[in-house]
Design a protein around this motif. Structure first.
Motif, short mmCIF file in Angstrom:
data_model
loop_
_atom_site.label_atom_id
_atom_site.label_comp_id
_atom_site.label_asym_id
_atom_site.label_seq_id
_atom_site.Cartn_x
_atom_site.Cartn_y
_atom_site.Cartn_z
N UNK A 37 0.83 -1.20 0.00
CA UNK A 37 0.00 0.00 0.00
C UNK A 37 0.87 1.26 0.00
N UNK A 38 1.82 1.29 0.95
CA UNK A 38 2.64 2.50 1.11
C UNK A 38 3.50 2.75 -0.13
N UNK A 39 4.11 1.68 -0.66
CA UNK A 39 5.00 1.85 -1.81
C UNK A 39 4.21 2.32 -3.03
N UNK A 40 3.03 1.75 -3.24
CA UNK A 40 2.29 2.07 -4.45
C UNK A 40 1.50 3.37 -4.37
N UNK A 41 1.08 3.74 -3.15
CA UNK A 41 0.25 4.94 -3.03
C UNK A 41 1.08 6.20 -3.35
N UNK A 55 13.85 -1.91 -7.37
CA UNK A 55 14.71 -0.86 -7.93
C UNK A 55 14.29 0.55 -7.51
N UNK A 56 13.01 0.74 -7.33
CA UNK A 56 12.53 2.09 -7.00
C UNK A 56 12.51 2.40 -5.52
N UNK A 57 12.93 1.43 -4.70
CA UNK A 57 12.86 1.62 -3.25
C UNK A 57 14.24 2.04 -2.71
N UNK A 58 14.24 2.76 -1.58
CA UNK A 58 15.52 3.16 -0.98
C UNK A 58 16.18 1.93 -0.35
N UNK A 59 17.52 1.99 -0.23
CA UNK A 59 18.28 0.87 0.31
C UNK A 59 17.79 0.51 1.72
N UNK A 60 17.64 1.54 2.59
CA UNK A 60 17.23 1.25 3.97
C UNK A 60 15.81 0.70 4.02
N UNK A 61 14.91 1.24 3.18
CA UNK A 61 13.53 0.74 3.16
C UNK A 61 13.49 -0.74 2.75
N UNK A 81 18.21 1.61 -7.55
CA UNK A 81 18.61 1.74 -8.94
C UNK A 81 19.78 2.71 -9.14
N UNK A 82 20.09 3.50 -8.10
CA UNK A 82 21.22 4.42 -8.21
C UNK A 82 22.54 3.74 -7.84
#
Lengths: 410, 303
Positions: free
Chosen positions: A12-16, B87-93, B131-132
């Motif tokens: 939810x959080x990632x897509x919203x 790929x679109x998420x931060x490393x820590x997340x 991705x960076x």
């Protein structure tokens, strides 16, 4: 926190916060605002422009009168009707586009009431422009000077009807417009919104799984959770995402319609809570069915595009009821409507379309719910097995043989 | 605690007509670095996926940390062969999410991610999107993701695949560190030279079947040629003790004639005044042992 909820909240959080989601979600209200602004700034001109597009130019119609009641044309009708001595002259005027149509009134009109309307386009401009005009002209020819003008006027336009809708206790609801909105328009709008929510949520589900497969993150996730947990988490999280989108659209439409929508939606609940609950139930079942199918398609495709092509087959099946919308609106209980209501892939859509129209037999509702309640566990069972096989096949789509073997495996 | 961390007994798995795992039996002991080795397509990944409960076996039994596969997921760290990140998420997340899926609290996962990122010199990339990062950096993050929850057993499927030599050493150090902390490590590799320095025991498989299994030192001894390696190279023409020689990178491999003991050769060489700087028993590289065993159609299974 259970893993299903961790996955659901993550999805939810990632897509919203995805740009694509925000853009599509805000597009609908933005278009509404643009519409309002244009309406406020250029209301008069815009209305005129629209009218000119949709209203055919009021053209004169010819009258060939063999009865003797209608010629000469009375002054109040002279701007719309023009007399011709015979059919041949009238036909020549029609073919040379001087008139839009002509009516032949035979000599035995008084006895038979038969007239013949000639036109070139298939539509008569006399009946299209103003359905009352020809009636008024004919009544006037027969009765002018013979009866009191008040009777003449009433015979020309005998009724100005008011529709009163009674609620379940027999009390009339206030306002005709609101009754129609609450009784049909709002539930129908609500059904369409739920339908959109089902497909936007299942679309997100498909993309999420196809993306995880393409980026090869899926196996890392599967080392922590079982495929059913992963599927459940995604179904919940992305279902909530689709509902968020539709809620924003509904809220914005309420605000933009100046609160009328909110009153209508409230009226839906008060007037027909059963339909409201059924619509919600069909939404839930429809989402479970299509969500699982889309998730399986996401797992089977080698990339998101291929997954979407696979899923397209099922989305097409869900859209079939719309092809029969004409029949459904005129006769919500037509055999085709009843048949589509008990086929799993078309049942949610068909019922969402039929419910607002009212009068759906209880047996149809029960049968469609039973079909869905039986087919959903089957789809989830099969989907989970194919999901497990498809997820780990990189760069190669599972063959029919492999899918069958997955279904047979324990 | 049970000293057998992994127990596999007569495991079988086929995909249609392809037999991927064929009556495989082996154990992994607590605290060791175990190598599951073999060429591409030998059945290593299938075996590992069965241990991770990602696929089900057709027959046979497997137990991981004393339980059937899938029960002790939170005590196992897994780096799959086919791996990637959001790929679109931060490393820590990414690390916090994967840590939470392993049963960690958000705060603990965040703290541990910070520590491990510092350990592999990626602290400054914590808040960047995946991705960076360069490919090597992403692989380090993947390895961190597999050990973030401080697992008892770490299963690494082809951990060195795609890494440059510098990062291979970083990962090898990480594996040695885990070993020093008492963790059990099972790793697979198709390039045997990369792991033979790390593993204490190995299982060599080919076409799903066990080819060699046991302590690496015993296997090496078993396949040791009657040869020695010296530096620098000399000419041994006319020596009855020497059958033939090969010279590679300033080192000379000397194959001794049958019946000549290495000690006897060394004594003769010193008596003849050869200034030998380095002298060691030659051993056969694991890859060569594998080729020899497979070619001869021999199977050794001491398990």
């Amino acid at each position: 926190m259970s893993k299903v909820w961790i996955i659901a909240s993550h999805e939810y959080i990632v897509n919203v916060r995805r740009i694509g989601f925000i853009f599509v979600t805000l597009l609908f209200p933005a278009l509404g605002v643009i519409g309002l602004v244009i309406g406020a700034l250029f209301g008069g001109q815009a209305t005129k422009l629209l009218n000119s597009q949709f209203t055919p130019q009021a053209r004169q119609a010819g009258i060939v009168d063999h009865s003797g009641f209608y010629t000469p044309i009375p002054a109040q009708f002279a701007s719309r009707f023009i007399a011709f001595p015979d059919e041949a002259t009238a036909k020549a005027a029609l073919l040379s586009d001087k008139i839009g149509s002509f009516v032949v009134i035979p000599s035995d009109y008084l006895a038979t009431g038969k007239i013949t309307n000639y036109t070139q386009a298939g539509f008569s401009n006399i009946t299209n422009d103003d359905p009352n005009l020809l009636r008024a002209f004919l009544v006037n020819g027969l009765l002018a000077g013979k009866v009191d003008p008040a009777y003449l006027a009433r015979a020309s336009k005998p009724a100005d009807s008011t529709l009163v809708t009674l609620d379940s206790t027999g009390k009339p609801t206030t306002g005709v417009g609101l009754a129609i909105i609450a009784g049909f328009v709002a539930p129908y709008f609500f059904s369409i919104m739920l339908f959109i929510a089902v497909f936007s949520s299942s679309g997100y589900l498909l993309r999420s799984i196809a993306d995880e497969k393409e980026t090869r993150v899926i196996e890392i996730v599967l080392s922590s959770v079982s495929p059913p947990e992963l599927l459940a988490g995604k179904v919940i999280g992305l279902g909530a995402l689709g509902l968020t989108q539709v809620t924003i659209w509904l809220l914005s439409s309420f605000v933009l319609s100046g609160g009328l929508g909110a009153i209508a939606a409230g009226a839906v609940l008060v007037l027909n809570p059963g339909n409201f609950l059924l619509a919600a139930l069909y939404f839930l079942l429809g989402y479970l069915l299509f969500g699982t199918i889309m998730a399986t398609a996401g797992a089977l495709g080698t990339n998101p595009r291929e997954s979407q092509q696979l899923a397209g087959i099922f989305s097409f099946a869900a859209a079939i009821p719309w092809f029969f919308a004409g029949i459904l609106f005129t006769n919500p209980n037509a055999p085709i409507a009843r048949a589509l209501s008990i086929f799993p892939l078309t049942a949610p859509t068909t019922m969402m379309l039929r419910l607002p129209l009212g009068g759906v037999p209880a047996i149809d509702i029960i049968a469609s719910l039973i079909v869905l309640l039986i087919s959903i566990p089957v789809v989830i069972w099969a989907g989970a097995r194919i999901f497990r096989v498809g997820l780990l096949m990189y760069g190669k789509r599972a063959s029919v043989k492999e899918i069958v073997s997955a279904l047979k495996s324990a | 605690m049970d000293d057998l961390v992994v127990q596999v007994d007569q495991l079988q798995k086929s995909f249609n007509s392809l037999v991927a795992v064929d009556h495989l039996t082996f154990q992994v002991n607590r605290g060791e670095i175990f190598g599951l080795l073999g060429p591409n397509g030998a059945g290593k990944t299938t075996t590992i996926r069965i241990l991770m409960d990602i696929i089900k076996p057709d027959a046979g039994a497997a137990r991981v940390l004393g339980n059937p596969p899938g029960v002790a997921r939170e005590r196992i760290g897994y780096l799959p062969e086919e791996r990637g990140l959001y790929r679109g998420l931060r490393v820590d997340e990414t690390l916090v999410y994967l840590g939470e899926l392993k049963g960690m609290s958000r705060a603990t996962a965040r703290k541990r991610a910070t520590e491990l990122l510092a350990r592999v010199e990626l602290s400054e990339w914590t808040r960047n999107k995946v991705q960076e990062l360069s490919r090597g950096m992403q692989q380090k993050v993947q390895i961190i993701a597999s050990i973030i929850h401080d697992p008892d057993l770490v299963i690494l499927d082809e951990p060195f695949q795609g890494l440059d030599p510098v990062n291979v050493e970083v990962v090898k150090d990480l594996i040695r560190d885990l070993r020093a902390q008492g963790k059990t490590i099972a790793l697979s590799a198709h390039e045997m030279s990369q792991v033979e320095v790390l593993c204490e025991r190995i299982l060599l498989i080919d076409h799903g079947k066990a080819v060699l299994y046991g302590a690496l030192s015993d296997i090496k001894k078993q396949f040791s040629p009657n040869a020695i390696e010296i530096t620098p190279p000399f000419s041994f023409d006319g020596w009855r003790e020497v059958e033939r020689t090969e010279t590679h990178d300033h080192k000379q491999l000397i194959y001794l004639t049958k019946g000549t003991a290495p000690r006897e050769f060394l004594k003769t060489a010193l008596e003849r005044g050869l200034a030998i700087d380095q002298f060691e028993m030659a051993s056969m590289p694991l890859e060569q042992i594998f080729v020899q065993v497979v070619t001869e159609g021999r199977t050794t299974n001491d398990g």
